[in-house]
Design an enzyme around this catalytic site. Structure first.
Site, PDB file in Angstrom:
ATOM      1  N   ARG A 242     -46.421 -17.467 -11.670  1.00 52.78           N
ATOM      2  CA  ARG A 242     -47.663 -17.529 -10.881  1.00 52.78           C
ATOM      3  C   ARG A 242     -48.919 -17.200 -11.685  1.00 52.78           C
ATOM      4  NH1 ARG A 242     -44.857 -15.290  -5.338  1.00 52.78           N
ATOM      5  NH2 ARG A 242     -44.369 -17.367  -4.500  1.00 52.78           N
ATOM      6  N   ARG A 267     -80.210 -34.055 -16.289  1.00 55.38           N
ATOM      7  CA  ARG A 267     -80.753 -34.625 -15.059  1.00 55.38           C
ATOM      8  C   ARG A 267     -82.162 -34.082 -14.784  1.00 55.38           C
ATOM      9  NH1 ARG A 267     -80.698 -38.525 -11.076  1.00 55.38           N
ATOM     10  NH2 ARG A 267     -80.997 -37.632  -9.003  1.00 55.38           N
ATOM     11  N   GLN A 278     -84.323 -22.385 -10.306  1.00 51.71           N
ATOM     12  CA  GLN A 278     -83.556 -21.168 -10.037  1.00 51.71           C
ATOM     13  C   GLN A 278     -82.323 -21.435  -9.140  1.00 51.71           C
ATOM     14  OE1 GLN A 278     -85.341 -17.896  -7.775  1.00 51.71           O
ATOM     15  NE2 GLN A 278     -85.138 -16.657  -9.609  1.00 51.71           N
ATOM     16  N   GLU A 363     -46.572 -23.267  -5.446  1.00 58.33           N
ATOM     17  CA  GLU A 363     -45.975 -22.006  -5.952  1.00 58.33           C
ATOM     18  C   GLU A 363     -46.322 -20.823  -5.050  1.00 58.33           C
ATOM     19  OE1 GLU A 363     -45.463 -21.273 -10.098  1.00 58.33           O
ATOM     20  OE2 GLU A 363     -45.646 -23.402 -10.555  1.00 58.33           O
TER      21      GLU A 363
HETATM   22  N1  COS Z   1     -38.431  -9.885  -6.704  1.00 62.70           N
HETATM   23  C1  COS Z   1     -37.233  -9.393  -6.401  1.00 62.70           C
HETATM   24  N2  COS Z   1     -36.754  -9.371  -5.136  1.00 62.70           N
HETATM   25  C2  COS Z   1     -37.531  -9.866  -4.180  1.00 62.70           C
HETATM   26  C3  COS Z   1     -38.802 -10.407  -4.439  1.00 62.70           C
HETATM   27  C4  COS Z   1     -39.249 -10.399  -5.775  1.00 62.70           C
HETATM   28  N3  COS Z   1     -40.437 -10.895  -6.097  1.00 62.70           N
HETATM   29  N4  COS Z   1     -39.348 -10.829  -3.268  1.00 62.70           N
HETATM   30  C5  COS Z   1     -38.453 -10.554  -2.318  1.00 62.70           C
HETATM   31  N5  COS Z   1     -37.363  -9.983  -2.861  1.00 62.70           N
HETATM   32  C6  COS Z   1     -36.166  -9.532  -2.169  1.00 62.70           C
HETATM   33  C7  COS Z   1     -36.540  -8.490  -1.117  1.00 62.70           C
HETATM   34  O1  COS Z   1     -36.566  -7.201  -1.666  1.00 62.70           O
HETATM   35  C8  COS Z   1     -35.425  -8.656  -0.123  1.00 62.70           C
HETATM   36  O2  COS Z   1     -34.297  -7.997  -0.584  1.00 62.70           O
HETATM   37  P1  COS Z   1     -33.329  -7.229   0.439  1.00 62.70           P
HETATM   38  O3  COS Z   1     -32.753  -8.295   1.322  1.00 62.70           O
HETATM   39  O4  COS Z   1     -32.336  -6.580  -0.458  1.00 62.70           O
HETATM   40  O5  COS Z   1     -34.207  -6.269   1.178  1.00 62.70           O
HETATM   41  C9  COS Z   1     -35.154 -10.156  -0.159  1.00 62.70           C
HETATM   42  O6  COS Z   1     -35.612 -10.618  -1.434  1.00 62.70           O
HETATM   43  C10 COS Z   1     -35.856 -10.912   0.953  1.00 62.70           C
HETATM   44  O7  COS Z   1     -37.220 -10.578   0.847  1.00 62.70           O
HETATM   45  P2  COS Z   1     -38.239 -10.738   2.056  1.00 62.70           P
HETATM   46  O8  COS Z   1     -37.642 -10.126   3.286  1.00 62.70           O
HETATM   47  O9  COS Z   1     -39.582 -10.286   1.620  1.00 62.70           O
HETATM   48  O10 COS Z   1     -38.210 -12.315   2.234  1.00 62.70           O
HETATM   49  P3  COS Z   1     -38.985 -13.261   3.212  1.00 62.70           P
HETATM   50  O11 COS Z   1     -38.038 -14.259   3.715  1.00 62.70           O
HETATM   51  O12 COS Z   1     -39.804 -12.479   4.182  1.00 62.70           O
HETATM   52  O13 COS Z   1     -39.966 -14.081   2.221  1.00 62.70           O
HETATM   53  C11 COS Z   1     -41.812 -14.546   0.786  1.00 62.70           C
HETATM   54  C12 COS Z   1     -40.778 -13.519   1.284  1.00 62.70           C
HETATM   55  C13 COS Z   1     -42.685 -15.107   1.879  1.00 62.70           C
HETATM   56  C14 COS Z   1     -42.675 -13.781  -0.214  1.00 62.70           C
HETATM   57  C15 COS Z   1     -41.070 -15.681   0.054  1.00 62.70           C
HETATM   58  O14 COS Z   1     -40.338 -16.453   0.957  1.00 62.70           O
HETATM   59  C16 COS Z   1     -42.001 -16.582  -0.739  1.00 62.70           C
HETATM   60  O15 COS Z   1     -42.374 -16.270  -1.857  1.00 62.70           O
HETATM   61  N6  COS Z   1     -42.375 -17.750  -0.159  1.00 62.70           N
HETATM   62  C17 COS Z   1     -43.167 -18.721  -0.851  1.00 62.70           C
HETATM   63  C18 COS Z   1     -42.260 -19.612  -1.575  1.00 62.70           C
HETATM   64  C19 COS Z   1     -42.967 -20.425  -2.587  1.00 62.70           C
HETATM   65  O16 COS Z   1     -43.654 -19.912  -3.454  1.00 62.70           O
HETATM   66  N7  COS Z   1     -42.786 -21.729  -2.495  1.00 62.70           N
HETATM   67  C20 COS Z   1     -43.387 -22.604  -3.410  1.00 62.70           C
HETATM   68  C21 COS Z   1     -42.384 -23.590  -3.836  1.00 62.70           C
HETATM   69  S1  COS Z   1     -41.694 -23.289  -5.330  1.00 62.70           S
HETATM   70  S2  COS Z   1     -42.873 -24.282  -6.506  1.00 62.70           S
END
Ligand code: COS
Length: 385
Positions: A242, A267, A278, A363
């Protein structure tokens, strides 16, 4: 501003800038118009060792880190975000192998990737799983010595052009996101095909396609990490990449700002160059402040990542959000400074503004980044209580 880059980092910046000026600027409008993949530029980047910049030397890369990659991405984005997306998505797709691959897997894939012989794509997103990455439905079922993949990935950058795909799929439905696993799937594997190329608003030099898995069998050794680690692989991969998306925002902002300054000097209105007014100076001043602030943040975060810091979710989400918001704002204001000319395809800023938009979306949308930052703030507050 002097960011105290090492001689080597300055050389990387100069080389990326030279490639951008000589090989990208002359063709960017045509690539955009024709929706054409920049193979010639990719070849040049490969010949200059730029593709393997972030890959360890033992696997044929230059062994550089996040800062060097951000510098290269910034320079390419200054010329064309379509091209820089192709380049950066290759790194995105490679991170799951770099971070979670066995030495055997790294030896198998990384040297070809570093040499630019085989491009990579990262497959996480699906029609019903965008921001909600845990909601993916593509499955991978173990049958004997093979995993059988079924499902469709959507909007995959480098789809169709890449040879190597790192794919997140569900191995245990009952466990939800914790039932996801990561795999390497090679182009040409029976049961793995591509959907149509998307027709996009911007970054049209990059290719975006569906990946279709229909009883696609891969050796079970192609799993990255262990079963159930797929969501973590995806999150750590995105944490690593990211900051580079922030650098894309920074680069396109820099490119648009330079165009706006050049235009404002040439221009004339009311008998004077418009840069003497300004109203224009204040817009340019804001653009310059925002760009410098983005660069300071992105380079600091990149250095923090390179220090080996364990948890980089919050700073990398900050770099992505700030850099790409600056990218959108500055390109929009560059069009405004240039007025009607800025809106025309004769000048590059209309393309830069179209290209910048995706950076706030892919992302992880900038709203999701703010959620990530918010979650970390809550955790820090609980720790400091
Ligand atoms: N590093 C390590 N572990 C992570 C983490 C990270 N950056 N982010 C989350 N986790 C872990 C959490 O700790 C949790 O673990 P436990 O189950 O043991 O508690 C687990 O993963 C699930 O995390 P969380 O509950 O936060 O997940 P969510 O489903 O709520 O989703 C977001 C979290 C929204 C941040 C995630 O789905 C996301 O990044 N979405 C965007 C996806 C994206 O970027 N898409 C673009 C396409 S790829 S180009």
């Amino acid at each position: 501003m002097d960011y105290f880059l090492t001689e080597e980092q300055q050389m990387i910046r100069d080389l990326a800038r030279q490639i951008a000026e000589e090989k990208i600027v002359p063709v960017r409008a045509e690539l955009d118009e024709k929706n054409e993949y920049p193979w010639e530029v990719i070849k040049t980047l490969a010949q200059s060792d730029m593709i393997g910049l972030f890959i360890p030397e033992e696997y044929g890369g230059l062994g550089k880190g996040c800062l060097e990659l951000c510098i290269a991405v910034e320079e390419l984005s200054r010329a064309c975000v379509g091209v820089s997306t192709t380049y950066a998505a290759n790194a995105l797709g490679t991170y799951p192998i770099l971070l979670f691959g066995t030495d055997e897997q790294k030896k198998k894939y990384l040297p070809d990737i570093a040499a630019g012989k085989r491009l990579v794509a990262f497959g996480l997103t699906e029609a019903n799983a965008g921001s909600d990455a845990g909601g993916i439905q593509t499955t991978a079922k173990l049958e004997g010595n093979e995993y059988v993949l079924n499902g469709t990935k959507q909007w995959i950058t480098n789809g169709g052009e890449a040879e190597i795909y790192t794919i997140i799929a569900i191995t245990d439905k009952a466990k939800g996101p914790r039932g996801a696993s990561a795999f390497v799937v090679e182009k040409g594997t029976p049961g793995f095909t591509f959907g149509k190329k998307e027709n996009k608003m911007g970054i049209r030099a990059s290719s975006t396609r569906e990946l279709i898995f229909d009883n696609c069998r891969i050796p079970k050794e192609n799993i990255l990490g262990k079963e159930g680690m797929g969501f973590i692989v995806a999150m750590k991969t995105l944490d690593s990449s990211r900051t580079g998306v922030g650098a894309q925002g920074l680069g396109v902002a820099q490119g648009a700002y330079e165009e706006a300054v050049k235009f404002a000097r040439q221009r004339h209105q009311f008998g004077h160059p418009i840069i003497s007014f300004q109203a224009i100076q204040h817009m340019l001043a804001d653009m310059a402040i925002e760009i410098e602030a983005a660069r300071a943040l992105i380079y600091s975060v990149a250095r923090y990542v390179d220090s080996g810091a364990k948890d980089v979710s919050k700073p990398s989400a900050m770099a992505k959000t700030f850099g790409t918001d600056v990218g959108m704002k500055v390109t929009t204001n560059a069009v405004q400074v240039m007025g009607g000319s800025g809106y025309m395809k004769e000048y590059p800023v209309e393309k830069m503004m179209r290209d910048a938009k995706i950076l706030q979306i892919y992302e992880g949308t900038n709203q999701i980044q703010r959620n990530v930052i918010g979650q970390e703030i809550i955790k820090e507050a609980a720790r400091n209580k």
